[in-house]
Design a protein around this motif. Structure first.
Motif, PDB file in Angstrom:
ATOM      1  N   ASP A   1       0.820  -1.226   0.000  1.00 47.68           N
ATOM      2  CA  ASP A   1       0.000   0.000   0.000  1.00 47.68           C
ATOM      3  C   ASP A   1       0.849   1.270   0.000  1.00 47.68           C
ATOM      4  O   ASP A   1       0.345   2.366   0.178  1.00 47.68           O
ATOM      5  CB  ASP A   1      -0.961   0.011   1.198  1.00 47.68           C
ATOM      6  CG  ASP A   1      -0.238   0.113   2.532  1.00 47.68           C
ATOM      7  OD1 ASP A   1       0.999  -0.099   2.577  1.00 47.68           O
ATOM      8  OD2 ASP A   1      -0.899   0.406   3.542  1.00 47.68           O
ATOM      9  N   ASN A   2       2.159   1.110  -0.194  1.00 46.85           N
ATOM     10  CA  ASN A   2       3.048   2.285  -0.212  1.00 46.85           C
ATOM     11  C   ASN A   2       3.469   2.582  -1.661  1.00 46.85           C
ATOM     12  O   ASN A   2       4.248   1.847  -2.248  1.00 46.85           O
ATOM     13  CB  ASN A   2       4.274   1.992   0.654  1.00 46.85           C
ATOM     14  CG  ASN A   2       5.097   3.240   0.926  1.00 46.85           C
ATOM     15  OD1 ASN A   2       4.758   4.325   0.463  1.00 46.85           O
ATOM     16  ND2 ASN A   2       6.180   3.071   1.658  1.00 46.85           N
ATOM     17  N   PRO A   3       2.923   3.665  -2.257  1.00 46.09           N
ATOM     18  CA  PRO A   3       3.167   3.917  -3.686  1.00 46.09           C
ATOM     19  C   PRO A   3       4.612   4.312  -3.988  1.00 46.09           C
ATOM     20  O   PRO A   3       5.342   4.755  -3.112  1.00 46.09           O
ATOM     21  CB  PRO A   3       2.219   5.079  -3.987  1.00 46.09           C
ATOM     22  CG  PRO A   3       2.034   5.772  -2.681  1.00 46.09           C
ATOM     23  CD  PRO A   3       2.096   4.706  -1.631  1.00 46.09           C
TER      24      PRO A   3
ATOM     25  N   THR B   1      -5.447   7.582  -6.826  1.00 46.97           N
ATOM     26  CA  THR B   1      -5.756   8.223  -8.107  1.00 46.97           C
ATOM     27  C   THR B   1      -4.671   9.220  -8.487  1.00 46.97           C
ATOM     28  O   THR B   1      -4.725   9.847  -9.539  1.00 46.97           O
ATOM     29  CB  THR B   1      -7.109   8.967  -8.029  1.00 46.97           C
ATOM     30  OG1 THR B   1      -7.011   9.916  -6.961  1.00 46.97           O
ATOM     31  CG2 THR B   1      -8.241   7.998  -7.752  1.00 46.97           C
ATOM     32  N   THR B   2      -3.694   9.387  -7.604  1.00 51.66           N
ATOM     33  CA  THR B   2      -2.588  10.317  -7.859  1.00 51.66           C
ATOM     34  C   THR B   2      -1.294   9.547  -8.103  1.00 51.66           C
ATOM     35  O   THR B   2      -1.204   8.356  -7.794  1.00 51.66           O
ATOM     36  CB  THR B   2      -2.396  11.254  -6.652  1.00 51.66           C
ATOM     37  OG1 THR B   2      -2.185  10.443  -5.493  1.00 51.66           O
ATOM     38  CG2 THR B   2      -3.603  12.153  -6.454  1.00 51.66           C
ATOM     39  N   ILE B   3      -0.297  10.271  -8.654  1.00 51.59           N
ATOM     40  CA  ILE B   3       0.996   9.638  -8.941  1.00 51.59           C
ATOM     41  C   ILE B   3       2.122  10.625  -8.622  1.00 51.59           C
ATOM     42  O   ILE B   3       2.001  11.822  -8.888  1.00 51.59           O
ATOM     43  CB  ILE B   3       1.035   9.153 -10.417  1.00 51.59           C
ATOM     44  CG1 ILE B   3       2.333   8.406 -10.731  1.00 51.59           C
ATOM     45  CG2 ILE B   3       0.821  10.320 -11.406  1.00 51.59           C
ATOM     46  CD1 ILE B   3       2.285   7.630 -12.051  1.00 51.59           C
TER      47      ILE B   3
ATOM     48  N   LEU C   1       4.426  16.778   1.698  1.00 54.58           N
ATOM     49  CA  LEU C   1       4.085  15.526   2.377  1.00 54.58           C
ATOM     50  C   LEU C   1       5.325  14.899   3.007  1.00 54.58           C
ATOM     51  O   LEU C   1       5.228  14.146   3.972  1.00 54.58           O
ATOM     52  CB  LEU C   1       3.471  14.531   1.389  1.00 54.58           C
ATOM     53  CG  LEU C   1       2.223  14.979   0.627  1.00 54.58           C
ATOM     54  CD1 LEU C   1       1.705  13.842  -0.243  1.00 54.58           C
ATOM     55  CD2 LEU C   1       1.137  15.446   1.589  1.00 54.58           C
ATOM     56  N   ARG C   2       6.487  15.151   2.404  1.00 55.47           N
ATOM     57  CA  ARG C   2       7.750  14.657   2.963  1.00 55.47           C
ATOM     58  C   ARG C   2       8.808  15.731   2.715  1.00 55.47           C
ATOM     59  O   ARG C   2       9.060  16.077   1.566  1.00 55.47           O
ATOM     60  CB  ARG C   2       8.170  13.349   2.284  1.00 55.47           C
ATOM     61  CG  ARG C   2       9.511  12.820   2.778  1.00 55.47           C
ATOM     62  CD  ARG C   2       9.916  11.506   2.129  1.00 55.47           C
ATOM     63  NE  ARG C   2      10.348  11.673   0.755  1.00 55.47           N
ATOM     64  CZ  ARG C   2      10.766  10.683  -0.031  1.00 55.47           C
ATOM     65  NH1 ARG C   2      10.781   9.445   0.430  1.00 55.47           N
ATOM     66  NH2 ARG C   2      11.155  10.918  -1.269  1.00 55.47           N
ATOM     67  N   PRO C   3       9.458  16.253   3.767  1.00 53.80           N
ATOM     68  CA  PRO C   3      10.531  17.218   3.534  1.00 53.80           C
ATOM     69  C   PRO C   3      11.729  16.507   2.907  1.00 53.80           C
ATOM     70  O   PRO C   3      11.961  15.324   3.170  1.00 53.80           O
ATOM     71  CB  PRO C   3      10.869  17.742   4.936  1.00 53.80           C
ATOM     72  CG  PRO C   3      10.392  16.687   5.876  1.00 53.80           C
ATOM     73  CD  PRO C   3       9.265  15.940   5.189  1.00 53.80           C
TER      74      PRO C   3
ATOM     75  N   SER D   1       1.019  10.880   2.898  1.00 57.68           N
ATOM     76  CA  SER D   1       1.995  10.139   2.119  1.00 57.68           C
ATOM     77  C   SER D   1       2.111   8.772   2.775  1.00 57.68           C
ATOM     78  O   SER D   1       2.609   8.657   3.894  1.00 57.68           O
ATOM     79  CB  SER D   1       3.342  10.870   2.157  1.00 57.68           C
ATOM     80  OG  SER D   1       4.282  10.180   1.390  1.00 57.68           O
ATOM     81  N   PRO D   2       1.583   7.725   2.127  1.00 66.18           N
ATOM     82  CA  PRO D   2       1.428   6.443   2.824  1.00 66.18           C
ATOM     83  C   PRO D   2       2.727   5.913   3.433  1.00 66.18           C
ATOM     84  O   PRO D   2       2.697   5.237   4.452  1.00 66.18           O
ATOM     85  CB  PRO D   2       0.904   5.514   1.731  1.00 66.18           C
ATOM     86  CG  PRO D   2       0.242   6.427   0.757  1.00 66.18           C
ATOM     87  CD  PRO D   2       1.060   7.681   0.759  1.00 66.18           C
ATOM     88  N   GLY D   3       3.847   6.219   2.801  1.00 65.61           N
ATOM     89  CA  GLY D   3       5.111   5.687   3.307  1.00 65.61           C
ATOM     90  C   GLY D   3       5.520   6.240   4.648  1.00 65.61           C
ATOM     91  O   GLY D   3       6.350   5.664   5.344  1.00 65.61           O
TER      92      GLY D   3
HETATM   93  O1  TXA Z   1      14.751  10.872  -3.615  1.00 68.55           O
HETATM   94  C1  TXA Z   1      13.824  10.071  -3.736  1.00 68.55           C
HETATM   95  O2  TXA Z   1      12.633  10.423  -3.740  1.00 68.55           O
HETATM   96  C2  TXA Z   1      14.182   8.592  -3.901  1.00 68.55           C
HETATM   97  C3  TXA Z   1      14.973   8.444  -5.187  1.00 68.55           C
HETATM   98  C4  TXA Z   1      15.276   7.012  -5.515  1.00 68.55           C
HETATM   99  O3  TXA Z   1      14.301   9.093  -6.232  1.00 68.55           O
HETATM  100  N1  TXA Z   1      13.001   7.775  -3.896  1.00 68.55           N
HETATM  101  C5  TXA Z   1      12.287   7.540  -2.765  1.00 68.55           C
HETATM  102  O4  TXA Z   1      11.231   6.675  -2.945  1.00 68.55           O
HETATM  103  O5  TXA Z   1      12.538   8.036  -1.698  1.00 68.55           O
HETATM  104  P1  TXA Z   1      10.461   5.963  -1.737  1.00 68.55           P
HETATM  105  O6  TXA Z   1       9.570   4.979  -2.372  1.00 68.55           O
HETATM  106  O7  TXA Z   1      11.442   5.419  -0.758  1.00 68.55           O
HETATM  107  O8  TXA Z   1       9.575   7.086  -1.141  1.00 68.55           O
HETATM  108  C6  TXA Z   1       8.450   7.562  -1.867  1.00 68.55           C
HETATM  109  C7  TXA Z   1       7.573   8.421  -0.977  1.00 68.55           C
HETATM  110  C8  TXA Z   1       6.824   7.588   0.011  1.00 68.55           C
HETATM  111  O9  TXA Z   1       6.733   8.274   1.255  1.00 68.55           O
HETATM  112  C9  TXA Z   1       5.458   7.458  -0.673  1.00 68.55           C
HETATM  113  O10 TXA Z   1       4.435   7.178   0.236  1.00 68.55           O
HETATM  114  C10 TXA Z   1       5.323   8.827  -1.327  1.00 68.55           C
HETATM  115  O11 TXA Z   1       6.622   9.116  -1.793  1.00 68.55           O
HETATM  116  N2  TXA Z   1       4.409   8.794  -2.480  1.00 68.55           N
HETATM  117  C11 TXA Z   1       4.574   8.198  -3.677  1.00 68.55           C
HETATM  118  N3  TXA Z   1       3.487   8.352  -4.456  1.00 68.55           N
HETATM  119  C12 TXA Z   1       2.603   9.070  -3.730  1.00 68.55           C
HETATM  120  C13 TXA Z   1       1.285   9.561  -3.969  1.00 68.55           C
HETATM  121  N4  TXA Z   1       0.639   9.329  -5.107  1.00 68.55           N
HETATM  122  N5  TXA Z   1       0.682  10.287  -2.993  1.00 68.55           N
HETATM  123  C14 TXA Z   1       1.321  10.525  -1.832  1.00 68.55           C
HETATM  124  N6  TXA Z   1       2.564  10.087  -1.545  1.00 68.55           N
HETATM  125  C15 TXA Z   1       3.195   9.375  -2.463  1.00 68.55           C
END
Ligand code: TXA
Ligand code: MG
Length: 346
Positions: A66-68, A121-123, A199-201, A231-233
């Motif tokens: 569930d973490n996009p 629905t977002t990317i 959503l994430r600094p 931000s699900p992550g």
């Molecule tokens: O610097 C970065 O962003 C690195 C490099 C590899 O590009 N990538 C990265 O990806 O940190 P990841 O998967 O570890 O973190 C992605 C974050 C997560 O907190 C996820 O929930 C959020 O972005 N995210 C992705 N798509 C989202 C969406 N549609 N809506 C809200 N949050 C989203």
């Protein structure tokens, strides 16, 4: 899952025709996953339009479904093909900060594989500012979904060796581009509401965004642990070192007292500290992460420091609290996520 993980160090990182880049691209075009450097951290890439390939990212990392994932592109045309609409504010941000450590959340048009967006629905999309990442994107001619290339829950990798430590035998290959520059992840900015929301600094600071935007909001979940994060992550344990991490607030003097107290209690202590604090410590296990007056330097060294202490050597890792201005906001966000305990002066 065990496979031979290839390691490549391309002689010409900015050449999409470099034989190593081509080999990596060829594997990506055959549904394999490959790690590559970006200016922030190493990413674990797969064809963002192929559900089978994307599924392999989740398996290799042990990542919750569930973490996009963030999609990486080399051109703005690739963004057009993934979203239903690009608001003016997003155009402005792309023109100002891309390529660079800024991920924009936009309305998806459904072209990306559905496990990329985890049902949303977002990317999230960004254009990385790294020659090897851009060469790979050009060589595949595909958008690449890529989360950080660590096992889920671990600190993100800032060197190819970190990726190998976490994912050897679990991914088809690792492109080695040396140590990444920014050292922590991109800023995730939601552009689907009237006022963009952080959503994430990350690597692009709030202050930088405010140079081009009249208003920038911060997701309240970042300040409040009980609030459900958008931000699900952000809700999972993240960036965890091998031993429990304690954050020590207050003065340097208080920090030194707490280290002594923990040692007297019989714990083997590892310290992650700024150069300024380290100079005051006579402790044997210290890793410095740059000057507290230069948060970009601290950001660049933080994840390496979190990976350095092994559980065979220390029982507790302690670290100081840094200034939250600029990229310090991202540093403190990661430390708060990684920490299991905060010690405050009474
Ligand atoms: O610097 C970065 O962003 C690195 C490099 C590899 O590009 N990538 C990265 O990806 O940190 P990841 O998967 O570890 O973190 C992605 C974050 C997560 O907190 C996820 O929930 C959020 O972005 N995210 C992705 N798509 C989202 C969406 N549609 N809506 C809200 N949050 C989203
Ligand atoms: Mg990550």
């Amino acid at each position: 899952m065990s496979m031979q993980t290839r390691m490549w160090k391309p002689a010409e990182p900015d050449n999409p025709n470099d034989p190593h880049v081509r080999e990596a691209a060829n594997l990506l075009n055959h549904q394999e996953v490959v790690a590559f450097p970006t200016e922030t951290v190493y990413g674990l890439g797969a064809d963002a339009t192929d559900e089978v390939a994307v599924q392999r990212i989740f398996e290799a990392k042990g990542r919750p479904a569930d973490n996009p994932l963030i999609v990486h592109v080399a051109t703005k045309e690739q963004v057009d093909r993934l979203v239903s609409h690009i608001p003016d504010v997003a155009h402005l941000l792309m023109d100002t900060f891309w390529p660079g450590p800024l991920t924009l959340i936009l309305e998806s048009n459904g072209e990306a594989a559905k496990n990329v967006t985890a049902g949303l629905t977002t990317i999230g999309i960004r254009m990385p500012d790294h020659p090897l990442a851009l060469s790979l994107l050009k060589a595949t001619e595909k958008p690449l979904a890529a989360p950080s290339a660590n096992r889920s829950g671990r600190p993100s990798p800032t060197q190819a060796l970190h990726v190998k430590q976490d994912l050897d035998g679990r991914v088809a290959g690792i492109l080695d581009g040396g140590t990444t520059g920014v050292g922590l992840e991109s800023t995730v900015l939601d552009c689907t509401s009237n006022v963009p929301v952080i959503l994430r600094p990350g690597g692009i600071t709030k202050e930088q965004l405010e140079t081009v935007l009249p208003h920038v909001a911060v997701d309240p979940a970042l300040a409040d642990e009980n609030n459900k994060p958008k931000s699900p992550g952000m809700k999972y344990t993240h960036y965890a070192p091998e031993a429990p991490l304690y954050l020590i607030e207050g003065t340097d003097e208080f920090f030194l007292e707490q280290v002594e107290r923990l040692k007297e209690e019989g714990h083997r202590i590892g310290v992650i500290a700024s150069r300024e604090l380290a100079e005051q410590l006579s402790h044997e296990r210290i890793i410095t992460c740059g000057s507290r007056l230069n948060m970009a330097e601290v950001a660049g060294q933080l994840y390496h420091a979190l990976r350095e202490f092994k559980k065979s050597e220390v029982d507790i890792i302690v670290t100081e609290v840094f200034d939250e201005s600029g990229v310090g906001a991202a540093v403190m966000n990661r430390l708060q996520k990684a920490a299991v305990n905060v010690i405050q002066p009474s």
